[in-house]
Design a protein around this motif. Structure first.
Motif, PDB file in Angstrom:
ATOM      1  N   TRP A  91      34.583  48.228  31.383  1.00  0.00           N
ATOM      2  CA  TRP A  91      34.181  46.825  31.551  1.00  0.00           C
ATOM      3  C   TRP A  91      34.663  46.272  32.880  1.00  0.00           C
ATOM      4  CZ3 TRP A  91      37.300  42.455  32.094  1.00  0.00           C
ATOM      5  CH2 TRP A  91      36.610  41.246  32.143  1.00  0.00           C
ATOM      6  N   TRP A  92      35.866  46.625  33.265  1.00  0.00           N
ATOM      7  CA  TRP A  92      36.429  46.049  34.483  1.00  0.00           C
ATOM      8  C   TRP A  92      35.616  46.443  35.711  1.00  0.00           C
ATOM      9  CZ3 TRP A  92      39.366  42.306  36.060  1.00  0.00           C
ATOM     10  CH2 TRP A  92      39.827  42.294  37.377  1.00  0.00           C
ATOM     11  N   GLN A  93      35.134  47.674  35.779  1.00  0.00           N
ATOM     12  CA  GLN A  93      34.388  48.133  36.935  1.00  0.00           C
ATOM     13  C   GLN A  93      33.075  47.391  37.119  1.00  0.00           C
ATOM     14  OE1 GLN A  93      35.303  50.087  39.367  1.00  0.00           O
ATOM     15  NE2 GLN A  93      37.282  50.463  38.431  1.00  0.00           N
ATOM     16  N   SER A  94      32.610  46.685  36.118  1.00  0.00           N
ATOM     17  CA  SER A  94      31.364  45.932  36.246  1.00  0.00           C
ATOM     18  C   SER A  94      31.601  44.453  35.974  1.00  0.00           C
ATOM     19  CB  SER A  94      30.305  46.500  35.296  1.00  0.00           C
ATOM     20  OG  SER A  94      30.823  46.556  33.972  1.00  0.00           O
ATOM     21  N   GLY A  95      31.798  44.101  34.722  1.00  0.00           N
ATOM     22  CA  GLY A  95      31.951  42.690  34.382  1.00  0.00           C
ATOM     23  C   GLY A  95      33.207  42.065  34.932  1.00  0.00           C
ATOM     24  N   GLY A  96      34.313  42.784  34.878  1.00  0.00           N
ATOM     25  CA  GLY A  96      35.565  42.218  35.372  1.00  0.00           C
ATOM     26  C   GLY A  96      35.543  41.960  36.864  1.00  0.00           C
ATOM     27  N   VAL A  97      34.977  42.900  37.621  1.00  0.00           N
ATOM     28  CA  VAL A  97      34.896  42.721  39.071  1.00  0.00           C
ATOM     29  C   VAL A  97      33.986  41.550  39.411  1.00  0.00           C
ATOM     30  CG1 VAL A  97      34.090  43.801  41.198  1.00  0.00           C
ATOM     31  CG2 VAL A  97      35.435  45.122  39.564  1.00  0.00           C
ATOM     32  N   ARG A 151      29.053  45.746  25.053  1.00  0.00           N
ATOM     33  CA  ARG A 151      28.544  47.100  25.173  1.00  0.00           C
ATOM     34  C   ARG A 151      29.037  47.941  24.000  1.00  0.00           C
ATOM     35  NH1 ARG A 151      30.045  47.904  31.563  1.00  0.00           N
ATOM     36  NH2 ARG A 151      28.643  46.296  32.368  1.00  0.00           N
ATOM     37  N   PRO A 152      28.294  48.974  23.652  1.00  0.00           N
ATOM     38  CA  PRO A 152      28.705  49.811  22.514  1.00  0.00           C
ATOM     39  C   PRO A 152      30.118  50.360  22.647  1.00  0.00           C
ATOM     40  CG  PRO A 152      26.450  50.305  23.134  1.00  0.00           C
ATOM     41  CD  PRO A 152      26.962  49.346  24.164  1.00  0.00           C
ATOM     42  N   LEU A 153      30.510  50.724  23.866  1.00  0.00           N
ATOM     43  CA  LEU A 153      31.854  51.271  24.057  1.00  0.00           C
ATOM     44  C   LEU A 153      32.917  50.231  23.733  1.00  0.00           C
ATOM     45  CD1 LEU A 153      33.576  53.664  24.987  1.00  0.00           C
ATOM     46  CD2 LEU A 153      33.395  52.794  27.329  1.00  0.00           C
ATOM     47  N   VAL A 154      32.700  48.994  24.167  1.00  0.00           N
ATOM     48  CA  VAL A 154      33.665  47.929  23.881  1.00  0.00           C
ATOM     49  C   VAL A 154      33.666  47.596  22.395  1.00  0.00           C
ATOM     50  CG1 VAL A 154      34.316  45.552  24.412  1.00  0.00           C
ATOM     51  CG2 VAL A 154      33.395  47.021  26.204  1.00  0.00           C
ATOM     52  N   LEU A 155      32.493  47.563  21.780  1.00  0.00           N
ATOM     53  CA  LEU A 155      32.435  47.277  20.341  1.00  0.00           C
ATOM     54  C   LEU A 155      33.167  48.357  19.539  1.00  0.00           C
ATOM     55  CD1 LEU A 155      28.719  46.123  20.095  1.00  0.00           C
ATOM     56  CD2 LEU A 155      30.740  44.694  19.828  1.00  0.00           C
ATOM     57  N   ALA A 156      33.033  49.605  19.967  1.00  0.00           N
ATOM     58  CA  ALA A 156      33.767  50.682  19.287  1.00  0.00           C
ATOM     59  C   ALA A 156      35.267  50.505  19.454  1.00  0.00           C
ATOM     60  CB  ALA A 156      33.322  52.033  19.839  1.00  0.00           C
ATOM     61  N   ALA A 157      35.692  50.070  20.636  1.00  0.00           N
ATOM     62  CA  ALA A 157      37.119  49.844  20.858  1.00  0.00           C
ATOM     63  C   ALA A 157      37.635  48.701  19.996  1.00  0.00           C
ATOM     64  CB  ALA A 157      37.375  49.555  22.339  1.00  0.00           C
ATOM     65  N   VAL A 158      36.843  47.638  19.858  1.00  0.00           N
ATOM     66  CA  VAL A 158      37.250  46.513  19.010  1.00  0.00           C
ATOM     67  C   VAL A 158      37.378  46.957  17.558  1.00  0.00           C
ATOM     68  CG1 VAL A 158      36.489  44.288  18.095  1.00  0.00           C
ATOM     69  CG2 VAL A 158      36.322  44.748  20.540  1.00  0.00           C
ATOM     70  N   ALA A 159      36.431  47.758  17.091  1.00  0.00           N
ATOM     71  CA  ALA A 159      36.537  48.269  15.723  1.00  0.00           C
ATOM     72  C   ALA A 159      37.777  49.136  15.555  1.00  0.00           C
ATOM     73  CB  ALA A 159      35.278  49.057  15.368  1.00  0.00           C
ATOM     74  N   THR A 160      38.116  49.887  16.597  1.00  0.00           N
ATOM     75  CA  THR A 160      39.297  50.749  16.531  1.00  0.00           C
ATOM     76  C   THR A 160      40.568  49.936  16.357  1.00  0.00           C
ATOM     77  OG1 THR A 160      38.208  52.412  17.895  1.00  0.00           O
ATOM     78  CG2 THR A 160      40.611  52.491  17.798  1.00  0.00           C
ATOM     79  N   LEU A 161      40.604  48.755  16.949  1.00  0.00           N
ATOM     80  CA  LEU A 161      41.813  47.934  16.885  1.00  0.00           C
ATOM     81  C   LEU A 161      42.270  47.680  15.458  1.00  0.00           C
ATOM     82  CD1 LEU A 161      41.075  45.284  19.671  1.00  0.00           C
ATOM     83  CD2 LEU A 161      42.868  47.012  19.708  1.00  0.00           C
ATOM     84  N   TRP A 162      41.324  47.519  14.546  1.00  0.00           N
ATOM     85  CA  TRP A 162      41.756  47.223  13.171  1.00  0.00           C
ATOM     86  C   TRP A 162      41.381  48.319  12.176  1.00  0.00           C
ATOM     87  CZ3 TRP A 162      38.391  45.169   9.067  1.00  0.00           C
ATOM     88  CH2 TRP A 162      37.039  45.108   9.415  1.00  0.00           C
ATOM     89  N   LEU A 163      40.531  49.268  12.600  1.00  0.00           N
ATOM     90  CA  LEU A 163      40.201  50.354  11.696  1.00  0.00           C
ATOM     91  C   LEU A 163      41.294  51.417  11.651  1.00  0.00           C
ATOM     92  CD1 LEU A 163      36.388  51.116  12.117  1.00  0.00           C
ATOM     93  CD2 LEU A 163      37.603  50.230  10.124  1.00  0.00           C
ATOM     94  N   VAL A 164      41.930  51.702  12.784  1.00  0.00           N
ATOM     95  CA  VAL A 164      42.960  52.742  12.818  1.00  0.00           C
ATOM     96  C   VAL A 164      44.179  52.368  11.968  1.00  0.00           C
ATOM     97  CG1 VAL A 164      44.563  53.960  14.331  1.00  0.00           C
ATOM     98  CG2 VAL A 164      42.186  53.705  15.011  1.00  0.00           C
ATOM     99  N   PRO A 165      44.668  51.120  12.001  1.00  0.00           N
ATOM    100  CA  PRO A 165      45.814  50.803  11.130  1.00  0.00           C
ATOM    101  C   PRO A 165      45.466  50.762   9.646  1.00  0.00           C
ATOM    102  CG  PRO A 165      45.622  49.229  12.946  1.00  0.00           C
ATOM    103  CD  PRO A 165      44.359  50.010  12.915  1.00  0.00           C
TER     104      PRO A 165
END
Length: 963
Positions: A501-507, A553-567
């Motif tokens: 995200w940073w390389q596109s939206g963040g910049v 983006r799908p990659l970010v959505l997967a990361a968000v799901a990981t935040l609470w799915l892994v614990p």
């Protein structure tokens, strides 16, 4: 990987040291930097267009002197298709394998050095064979005995350095073929201090046994190859371009870029040396511990230490010098022999260096591939994954080790806040030196966005620490390797999503390219309607949705799901609320003991209850927004467009606000793992709120005070689902952000109230089979819901991104007049890369038209369609090419050029229709339009000549075009 044996002191071998990945991080950084830095040098030498490769950009009207904002690049963005066509035609693109040349050369050179360095160190004249001084074979027997003690497969080769007076030794070469060099001073010490001699050799053998030799010399070889093949040529290039750059009209805009170009190698040198020294100091302590474990006398480390420097300034200087040493101080080494806790602590310097290196890897790899032919939609995720794997392998493992050591020794586990701040600070320092969002300026347009980089490091470290603590505590069995892999894979996904995200939206966000006012106007254009009068919500939408655009983006959505799915699955283990021990003889069942209050997670029913209450409040909040929207419901034919968009925006605000509040409440009562509890509570609340939003939309119109889009009562889930799906991604991402903010606020409040006595944390109740079954069912349902919603949101975002209409562009500011030298370069580039060709083609066609008119006059005014229609059609084709090319990059010439195109197109159409309809008056009118176009073109040429002459350039064309 880790055993669960507790005690006040643990064996340092019980937890992986993690230094291998730190060496790997340096090697990856050097290889990526070699390609990025040398591509800049090669690009400077390759100047096919006379504009240092930026001719098409100048032709589009790019003005670097206006800074890094959208004003400078408005022409290139507005006419991106023309820019791409120009680049495809004129820009030279290297073959795909060219991107691998410089990293490949560095690797080859490093391989040669890796084999040559040991031979060079063991060359004749510098060292002598052991046999020349060991006449009775006593040293050889002692070496063989100690090698066996250290568990080495074979006795290493031993040489003597007769000129070294120190009582020390070094090992070099490779782990499988090591060479131990004994100093002459050490041989002299052998007779008077055999235990000291034994300790030194065991220490060097520990380096061999731990695999330090190969890792160290691979890093040394890659670094020296990098210096020889990359760093020195890069510095020579930087020094060579200064004299010519000072005369360049772009020097004012190039000063920040040039300064960062000089800072980059300096920063690289500092980073590599500090990181390498820190790793080597750590490996020295590990070798000390191994030597003592094999029987070395700890008194061998009783070396008198220098008196501490007096004064604060001298102490700071001494601490700074210590950072550059490859061996720790003797007092630190002695302390580590009794308590190796320092090896498991998360130090500030490694975290800072790791963050800086990861940010530089991501940025340089992206720029390097973008400059070549290996650019695709997968470029950002691929480069982000490379940086994330390296950073997680260092920072993530360090956090896991710190948590594991704290749990095994009964100490307080780290929070990850300090480590995250240093990691984020390193990433911010890394991106500042990469010319990502500040090329022609010293700082980005929005420097406050750099705080997001620091926050990213903070969230990564905090989440990883708490998740590691949770899974280390509840994972059954002696080995924790599956738990390590689970947490590290999730942490790697988080960093991958961040860097991508940073390389596109963040910049873009930091560069100031996202304008709130422009976004508001864009929303009004896309969704017209009477709802445009509600400026407040439009403004909020213009602020929030652009920032969330890249985060869906799908990659970010997967990361968000990981935040609470892994614990979540941690509550499915049998040891989540209780610890089992073997039953006493004669007992009928296992005895259950409550887990220690400091490590056991809170009961899942409390988390679910908080989420359920939050879901109820979400339903009420969504109903309240519908009631508000009903108060200004437009007529039936005007409820689409912006009104529908704002209704979804209000529902999103309601759900996210309630979920954030629920996360804050949950983190307030959660004494353990507050971030994990807050994320689970918030996301579960958001899913419940979205379910309520779906139900209310499906039955829209059935409750009169809540009517928004419908006028009659009917159940229409197929119509409601597309609207809910539209906000699904933004809600999930915004909820995670809100949960993090809520946890930060609650933590700050707790710190302010630290003076009050902390209340004891009650132990969770004993577990039961029915309770475990209920937990597993609840966790399974939540996981299924999370995976399902994330999949739906990711598919929708992928499809909507690929189907985004071309008209959806951010409103760009108007181009401003450039300084005279830049304007001259723009005019020259516009002519060179397509403008002159259009003018010459028009002139040739105009000459053909003049010839046809002369022939018609000779034929007593007879007009042949077979002669004139092809000429008129050719005018039309030329103007089609002109409309696909850039407009003239000059505020005065641009409207004249548009007028020229319009008149020529009108004349072309009129000429063709005149012959089709046999209308002589229309034919004469078209000839008049061609004549007016000629006059307008002359004005364009005159203006271009003025612009170029004002900038000391050459005339635009060889002369005016006559009809």
């Amino acid at each position: 990987m880790v055993t669960a044996e507790t005690g006040s002191r643990i064996d340092e071998r019980a937890i992986s040291a993690g230094t291998t990945m730190r060496f790997a991080l340096l090697v990856i950084l050097l290889l990526v930097s070699s390609g990025s830095m040398m591509s800049a040098v090669a690009g400077a030498k390759d100047n096919p267009d006379g504009f240092a490769g930026f001719g098409c950009q100048f032709a589009a009207g790019v003005d670097p002197t206006q800074g890094d904002g959208a004003v400078s690049y408005a022409g290139a963005i507005a006419h991106n298709d023309a820019l791409q066509a120009c680049l495809d035609r004129y820009a030279s693109r290297p073959p795909w394998w060219a991107d691998l040349v410089w990293p490949g050369l560095v690797l080859v050179a490093a391989g040669v050095l890796f084999w040559v360095l040991p031979a060079w160190k063991a060359r004749r004249g510098r060292v002598v064979a052991l046999e020349t001084v060991d006449h009775d074979g006593g040293i050889r027997r002692a070496v063989a005995e100690l090698a066996a003690t250290a568990g080495l497969a074979q006795v290493p080769r031993v040489v003597i350095d007769p000129t070294a007076a120190s009582a020390s030794a070094v090992v070099f070469g490779r782990t499988r073929r090591p060479t131990v060099c004994l100093h002459a001073g050490l041989l002299a010490r052998r007779s008077r201090d055999p235990e000291g001699f034994r300790a030194v050799l065991l220490h060097e053998f520990a380096h061999i046994r731990n695999g330090d030799v190969t890792l160290t010399y691979v890093t040394v070889a890659v670094w020296r190859a990098f210096v020889l093949l990359v760093l020195l040529p890069y510095l020579v290039w930087c020094a060579a371009v200064i004299p010519t750059s000072l005369q360049d009209p772009l020097w004012t805009a190039e000063q920040p870029f040039a300064a960062r170009a000089f800072v980059l190698p300096i920063f690289m040198i500092v980073l590599v040396y500090l990181a390498r020294s820190d790793v080597l100091r750590s490996r020295e302590v590990y070798a000390d511990l191994a030597a003592v474990r094999w029987g070395a006398d700890p008194r061998g480390w009783a070396v008198p230490a220098a008196a501490p420097a007096g004064g604060k300034g001298r102490r700071l200087l001494a601490s700074f010098i210590e950072l550059w040493r490859t061996h720790p101080r003797w007092d630190l080494r002695r302390d580590a022999l009794t308590d190796p806790a320092a090896l498991f602590g998360v130090q500030a310097l490694p975290m800072f260096l790791t963050g800086a290196a990861a940010a530089m890897i991501s940025a340089q790899a992206t720029h390097y591939l973008a400059a070549g032919a290996l650019i695709s939609p997968w470029t950002h995720p691929a480069t982000a994954l490379l940086a994330a794997v390296a950073a997680t392998g260092v920072a993530g493992i360090a956090l896991w080790r710190a948590v594991a050591h704290a749990v095994l020794t009964g100490r307080r586990a780290p929070s990850g806040v300090r480590a995250g701040l240093w990691l984020g600070a390193g990433m911010a320092a890394g991106v500042l030196d990469m010319n990502e969002f500040a090329v022609a300026e010293w700082l980005p347009a929005r420097p406050q966005v750099l705080l997001l980089v620091v926050c990213a490091g903070l969230v990564f470290a905090g989440w990883t620490t708490q998740c590691a603590h949770l899974w280390f505590t509840v994972w059954p069995g002696r080995t924790k390797l599956p738990a390590v892999l689970l947490v590290m894979a999730a942490a790697c996904l988080l960093l991958t999503a961040w860097f991508s995200w940073w390389q596109s939206g963040g910049v873009d966000l930091a560069s100031g390219w996202i304008s709130t006012e422009a976004e508001r106007r864009t929303l009004e254009n896309i969704f017209p309607g009477p709802a445009a009068d509600h400026r407040t919500m439009l403004y909020v939408s213009a602020v929030v949705f652009p920032g969330l655009a890249g985060l869906q983006r799908p990659l970010v959505l997967a990361a968000v799901a990981t935040l609470w799915l892994v614990p979540l699955p941690a509550w499915m283990t049998g040891s989540v609320t209780a610890l089992r021990r073997r039953p006493a003889r004669g007992a009928s069942d296992d005895l259950v003991e409550p887990a220690p209050p400091s490590t056991a997670p809170p009961p899942l029913r409390r988390v679910l209850l908080s989420a359920a209450l939050g879901g109820v409040v979400c339903w009420v909040a969504v109903a309240a927004t519908k009631a508000y929207l009903h108060t200004w419901q437009p007529p039936l034919g005007q409820r689409g467009g912006l009104y529908t968009f704002l209704s979804q925006a209000w529902a999103m605000v309601a759900v996210v606000t309630v979920a954030t509040a629920a996360a804050g409440v949950a983190s307030a009562w959660a004494r353990r793992y507050p971030l994990l509890i807050a994320l689970i509570t918030a996301e579960a609340t958001a899913l419940a709120g979205l379910a309520g939003h779906f139900v209310l939309l499906s039955a829209d119109g059935c409750i009169p005070p809540l009517r928004t889009l419908a006028s009659r009562c009917y159940w229409l889930p197929t119509g409601a689902w597309p609207l809910v799906r539209m906000v699904l991604g933004p809600v999930l991402v915004s909820t995670a952000i809100g949960a993090v903010v809520a946890v930060a606020a609650v933590s700050a409040i707790r710190r302010l109230r630290r003076a009050r006595a902390a209340s004891p944390v009650p132990a969770p109740p004993h577990g039961s089979r029915r309770g475990r079954l209920a937990r597993r069912v609840a966790v399974s349902v939540l996981c299924a819901a999370a995976v399902g919603t994330t999949t739906v949101a990711a598919r929708y975002e992928s499809r909507s991104t690929s189907q985004t209409p071309d008209k959806y562009h951010v409103a760009l500011p108007a181009q401003v007049a450039a300084p005279a030298p830049i304007a001259a370069m723009q005019a020259t580039a516009w002519l060179k890369f397509g403008g002159r060709d259009l003018i010459l083609r028009y002139a040739a066609t105009d000459a053909a038209l003049s010839k046809a008119l002369l022939q018609a006059a000779d034929a007593h005014g007879r007009l042949e369609s077979s002669v004139f229609k092809p000429v008129c059609a050719k005018f039309g084709r030329i103007m089609q090419d002109a409309t696909r090319y850039f407009p003239v990059p000059d505020p005065q010439a641009a409207p004249l050029w548009r007028t020229f195109i319009e008149r020529t197109q009108s004349g072309s159409r009129g000429c063709a229709l005149a012959f089709d309809q046999g209308d002589n008056h229309r034919f004469m009118a078209s000839m008049q339009q061609f004549h007016e176009a000629d006059v307008t073109l002359r004005s364009v040429q005159v203006r271009l000549d003025e612009v170029r002459l004002a900038g000391a350039g050459a005339p635009a064309t060889g002369g005016a075009v006559e009809p």
